[in-house]
Structures are given as structure tokens and as C-alpha cells.
Design a protein around this motif. Sequence first.
Motif, PDB file in Angstrom:
ATOM      1  N   ALA A 223      69.031   5.833 -11.733  1.00 44.58           N
ATOM      2  CA  ALA A 223      68.025   6.590 -12.480  1.00 44.58           C
ATOM      3  C   ALA A 223      67.265   5.671 -13.439  1.00 44.58           C
ATOM      4  CB  ALA A 223      68.676   7.746 -13.237  1.00 44.58           C
ATOM      5  N   ARG A 224      67.967   4.786 -14.131  1.00 41.19           N
ATOM      6  CA  ARG A 224      67.292   3.860 -15.054  1.00 41.19           C
ATOM      7  C   ARG A 224      66.385   2.898 -14.290  1.00 41.19           C
ATOM      8  NH1 ARG A 224      68.675   3.607 -20.399  1.00 41.19           N
ATOM      9  NH2 ARG A 224      70.307   5.054 -20.968  1.00 41.19           N
ATOM     10  N   LEU A 225      66.874   2.416 -13.155  1.00 43.10           N
ATOM     11  CA  LEU A 225      66.043   1.521 -12.345  1.00 43.10           C
ATOM     12  C   LEU A 225      64.851   2.273 -11.771  1.00 43.10           C
ATOM     13  CD1 LEU A 225      68.866  -0.412 -10.483  1.00 43.10           C
ATOM     14  CD2 LEU A 225      67.363  -1.318 -12.277  1.00 43.10           C
ATOM     15  N   GLY A 226      65.075   3.500 -11.322  1.00 44.24           N
ATOM     16  CA  GLY A 226      63.998   4.311 -10.757  1.00 44.24           C
ATOM     17  C   GLY A 226      62.934   4.659 -11.774  1.00 44.24           C
TER      18      GLY A 226
ATOM     19  N   THR B 113      58.895  -1.473 -12.981  1.00 44.91           N
ATOM     20  CA  THR B 113      59.115  -2.536 -11.993  1.00 44.91           C
ATOM     21  C   THR B 113      60.256  -2.223 -11.038  1.00 44.91           C
ATOM     22  OG1 THR B 113      60.682  -3.696 -13.429  1.00 44.91           O
ATOM     23  CG2 THR B 113      58.337  -4.293 -13.637  1.00 44.91           C
ATOM     24  N   GLY B 114      61.058  -1.194 -11.360  1.00 46.92           N
ATOM     25  CA  GLY B 114      62.243  -0.889 -10.558  1.00 46.92           C
ATOM     26  C   GLY B 114      63.382  -1.840 -10.842  1.00 46.92           C
ATOM     27  N   SER B 115      63.251  -2.655 -11.882  1.00 48.80           N
ATOM     28  CA  SER B 115      64.243  -3.683 -12.197  1.00 48.80           C
ATOM     29  C   SER B 115      64.647  -3.649 -13.665  1.00 48.80           C
ATOM     30  CB  SER B 115      63.673  -5.078 -11.905  1.00 48.80           C
ATOM     31  OG  SER B 115      63.341  -5.221 -10.563  1.00 48.80           O
ATOM     32  N   HIS B 116      65.856  -4.149 -13.909  1.00 48.15           N
ATOM     33  CA  HIS B 116      66.363  -4.378 -15.269  1.00 48.15           C
ATOM     34  C   HIS B 116      67.341  -5.532 -15.213  1.00 48.15           C
ATOM     35  CE1 HIS B 116      64.874  -1.151 -17.823  1.00 48.15           C
ATOM     36  NE2 HIS B 116      65.202  -0.252 -16.926  1.00 48.15           N
ATOM     37  N   ARG B 117      67.503  -6.211 -16.349  1.00 46.75           N
ATOM     38  CA  ARG B 117      68.576  -7.198 -16.450  1.00 46.75           C
ATOM     39  C   ARG B 117      69.902  -6.457 -16.562  1.00 46.75           C
ATOM     40  NH1 ARG B 117      68.759 -11.144 -20.699  1.00 46.75           N
ATOM     41  NH2 ARG B 117      68.586  -9.327 -21.999  1.00 46.75           N
TER      42      ARG B 117
ATOM     43  N   VAL C   2      70.564  -1.222  -4.156  1.00 54.22           N
ATOM     44  CA  VAL C   2      69.985  -2.149  -5.128  1.00 54.22           C
ATOM     45  C   VAL C   2      70.093  -3.562  -4.576  1.00 54.22           C
ATOM     46  CG1 VAL C   2      70.608  -0.715  -7.134  1.00 54.22           C
ATOM     47  CG2 VAL C   2      72.099  -2.609  -6.451  1.00 54.22           C
ATOM     48  N   GLU C   3      69.324  -4.460  -5.179  1.00 57.05           N
ATOM     49  CA  GLU C   3      69.432  -5.893  -4.891  1.00 57.05           C
ATOM     50  C   GLU C   3      69.627  -6.601  -6.220  1.00 57.05           C
ATOM     51  OE1 GLU C   3      65.696  -6.669  -3.018  1.00 57.05           O
ATOM     52  OE2 GLU C   3      66.419  -6.055  -1.036  1.00 57.05           O
ATOM     53  N   ARG C   4      70.461  -7.636  -6.202  1.00 55.36           N
ATOM     54  CA  ARG C   4      70.668  -8.451  -7.399  1.00 55.36           C
ATOM     55  C   ARG C   4      70.106  -9.844  -7.151  1.00 55.36           C
ATOM     56  NH1 ARG C   4      76.946  -7.713  -8.753  1.00 55.36           N
ATOM     57  NH2 ARG C   4      77.089  -7.987  -6.501  1.00 55.36           N
ATOM     58  N   SER C   5      69.515 -10.411  -8.198  1.00 55.12           N
ATOM     59  CA  SER C   5      68.949 -11.756  -8.088  1.00 55.12           C
ATOM     60  C   SER C   5      68.956 -12.400  -9.467  1.00 55.12           C
ATOM     61  CB  SER C   5      67.521 -11.689  -7.543  1.00 55.12           C
ATOM     62  OG  SER C   5      66.707 -10.919  -8.417  1.00 55.12           O
ATOM     63  N   PRO C   6      68.850 -13.740  -9.504  1.00 57.04           N
ATOM     64  CA  PRO C   6      68.749 -14.402 -10.811  1.00 57.04           C
ATOM     65  C   PRO C   6      67.497 -13.914 -11.541  1.00 57.04           C
ATOM     66  CG  PRO C   6      69.146 -16.005  -9.059  1.00 57.04           C
ATOM     67  CD  PRO C   6      68.863 -14.691  -8.396  1.00 57.04           C
ATOM     68  N   SER C   7      67.614 -13.750 -12.839  1.00 58.90           N
ATOM     69  CA  SER C   7      66.477 -13.310 -13.646  1.00 58.90           C
ATOM     70  C   SER C   7      65.411 -14.394 -13.675  1.00 58.90           C
ATOM     71  CB  SER C   7      66.944 -13.003 -15.071  1.00 58.90           C
ATOM     72  OG  SER C   7      65.849 -12.708 -15.893  1.00 58.90           O
TER      73      SER C   7
ATOM     74  N   ARG D  58      70.612 -17.620 -16.174  1.00 56.66           N
ATOM     75  CA  ARG D  58      71.991 -17.192 -16.433  1.00 56.66           C
ATOM     76  C   ARG D  58      72.130 -15.688 -16.311  1.00 56.66           C
ATOM     77  NH1 ARG D  58      72.803 -19.175 -22.208  1.00 56.66           N
ATOM     78  NH2 ARG D  58      70.663 -18.425 -22.187  1.00 56.66           N
ATOM     79  N   SER D  59      71.019 -14.963 -16.389  1.00 55.42           N
ATOM     80  CA  SER D  59      71.025 -13.508 -16.304  1.00 55.42           C
ATOM     81  C   SER D  59      70.773 -13.064 -14.863  1.00 55.42           C
ATOM     82  CB  SER D  59      69.926 -12.914 -17.184  1.00 55.42           C
ATOM     83  OG  SER D  59      70.188 -13.157 -18.535  1.00 55.42           O
ATOM     84  N   VAL D  60      71.232 -11.854 -14.584  1.00 52.65           N
ATOM     85  CA  VAL D  60      71.036 -11.261 -13.266  1.00 52.65           C
ATOM     86  C   VAL D  60      70.137 -10.042 -13.419  1.00 52.65           C
ATOM     87  CG1 VAL D  60      72.195 -10.092 -11.341  1.00 52.65           C
ATOM     88  CG2 VAL D  60      73.253 -12.092 -12.411  1.00 52.65           C
ATOM     89  N   THR D  61      69.179  -9.932 -12.526  1.00 48.65           N
ATOM     90  CA  THR D  61      68.286  -8.773 -12.486  1.00 48.65           C
ATOM     91  C   THR D  61      68.709  -7.881 -11.328  1.00 48.65           C
ATOM     92  OG1 THR D  61      66.451 -10.015 -13.432  1.00 48.65           O
ATOM     93  CG2 THR D  61      65.877  -8.048 -12.179  1.00 48.65           C
ATOM     94  N   VAL D  62      68.690  -6.582 -11.570  1.00 49.81           N
ATOM     95  CA  VAL D  62      69.005  -5.599 -10.531  1.00 49.81           C
ATOM     96  C   VAL D  62      67.732  -4.823 -10.239  1.00 49.81           C
ATOM     97  CG1 VAL D  62      70.478  -3.650  -9.901  1.00 49.81           C
ATOM     98  CG2 VAL D  62      71.329  -5.380 -11.473  1.00 49.81           C
ATOM     99  N   THR D  63      67.440  -4.636  -8.951  1.00 49.23           N
ATOM    100  CA  THR D  63      66.233  -3.932  -8.521  1.00 49.23           C
ATOM    101  C   THR D  63      66.618  -2.841  -7.537  1.00 49.23           C
ATOM    102  OG1 THR D  63      64.962  -5.974  -8.764  1.00 49.23           O
ATOM    103  CG2 THR D  63      63.951  -4.219  -7.458  1.00 49.23           C
ATOM    104  N   ILE D  64      66.079  -1.649  -7.742  1.00 45.70           N
ATOM    105  CA  ILE D  64      66.342  -0.540  -6.831  1.00 45.70           C
ATOM    106  C   ILE D  64      65.575  -0.779  -5.524  1.00 45.70           C
ATOM    107  CG2 ILE D  64      64.474   0.918  -7.742  1.00 45.70           C
ATOM    108  CD1 ILE D  64      66.434   3.328  -7.408  1.00 45.70           C
ATOM    109  N   THR D  65      66.202  -0.436  -4.404  1.00 45.00           N
ATOM    110  CA  THR D  65      65.560  -0.577  -3.097  1.00 45.00           C
ATOM    111  C   THR D  65      64.932   0.751  -2.691  1.00 45.00           C
ATOM    112  OG1 THR D  65      67.562   0.083  -1.909  1.00 45.00           O
ATOM    113  CG2 THR D  65      67.290  -2.295  -2.365  1.00 45.00           C
TER     114      THR D  65
END
Length: 164
Positions: free
Chosen positions: A46-49, A53-57, A85-90, A95-102
Motif C-alpha cells: 500500500a505504501r509503495l502503491g 514513483t512506486g518506490s521507497h528506501r 516487488v523488486e529490490r535494488s541498490p538505492s 548502501r541503501s536498498v530501494t523497493v519498487t512495486i511491480t
Amino acid sequence: MPASLDPVQLGTYFDLIEVTSLLRHAVEQQLKEAGDLSYVQFQLLARLGDSPTGSHRMTDLADGVVYSRSGLTYQAGLLEKAGLVERSPSPDDERSVTVTITDAGRALLAKVLPGHVEVVSGLLFEPLSRSDVETLAALLAPVRDHMRSSPPRSAAPRRRKTGA
């Protein structure tokens, strides 16, 4: 700080705990039946949606849902395995990871959201007038803000382990 709560405070505290427990149980049941999601997984989607951007750290998500970093990493991993979701380096801090809803995550969110709204509306808001809801919001906001005035544990600096 008072040594004890007066009867009205104690009753209010117990009522609040009971209401939140009953509501959370009903919401968790609905999410499990409609989308095989846990409450935390739904909060993450819900937060990502809701994000433009569909993303958050990950750290920001952990603070927002008040969940441990390790617990959130585990839940995000489950959502990633499910293709939600997909995870990727920020891009700002490697050092941070960004999560993005698919797209699949958005579709599942759209599937479970009507039932979620129905449960929340029926249990929490149906017995209240509009004025009651506005009063409740006005009462809860300063309490939430007071509780959030000290950073959640997930936002606290990590202690470095020292070798002995």
C-alpha cells in the motif's frame, strides 16, 4: 509521570487495545483470504502503491510501518519471490536498498483493497457519525505525533559490534 492510571485512563487504554486488536484481526483475515498477504506485506504494498514513483528506501518503509529492518527485509524478500516487488541498490546511496512495486503487486493491491476498505469501514467507521470520526482523528493525531517524536528503533543509529 503518574504512578498509576486513573479508572478512566485505564478503561480508555483497554478499550483502545481491544478495538485495535479486533480490527487488526479482521483485517488480517481479509488480507489472507483475498490475497494471501500478511498485514505487514499489505502495508508495504500500500505504501509503495501510494508513492508517485512506486518506490521507497527500505529504511523509510521500516519507519513508516514501524517494523524492524530485519523483519522488513524478510517480508520484502517474500514479496520479491512472489513477483510483487523488486529490490535494488538505492540510486542515492548504494548502501541503501530501494523497493519498487511491480505490476503484479499493483494488481494484487487492487484485488485486496475493496475488501480491506469494507472491513475498515464496517468495523471502525460504521458506528460513528462523521463528527465522531473527525473528533477521533483530531484526538489520535497529536498522540501519534507525540509517539513519533522520538525516532522509531529502525531509524536509530546502528551500534557497531566491537571485537574483544
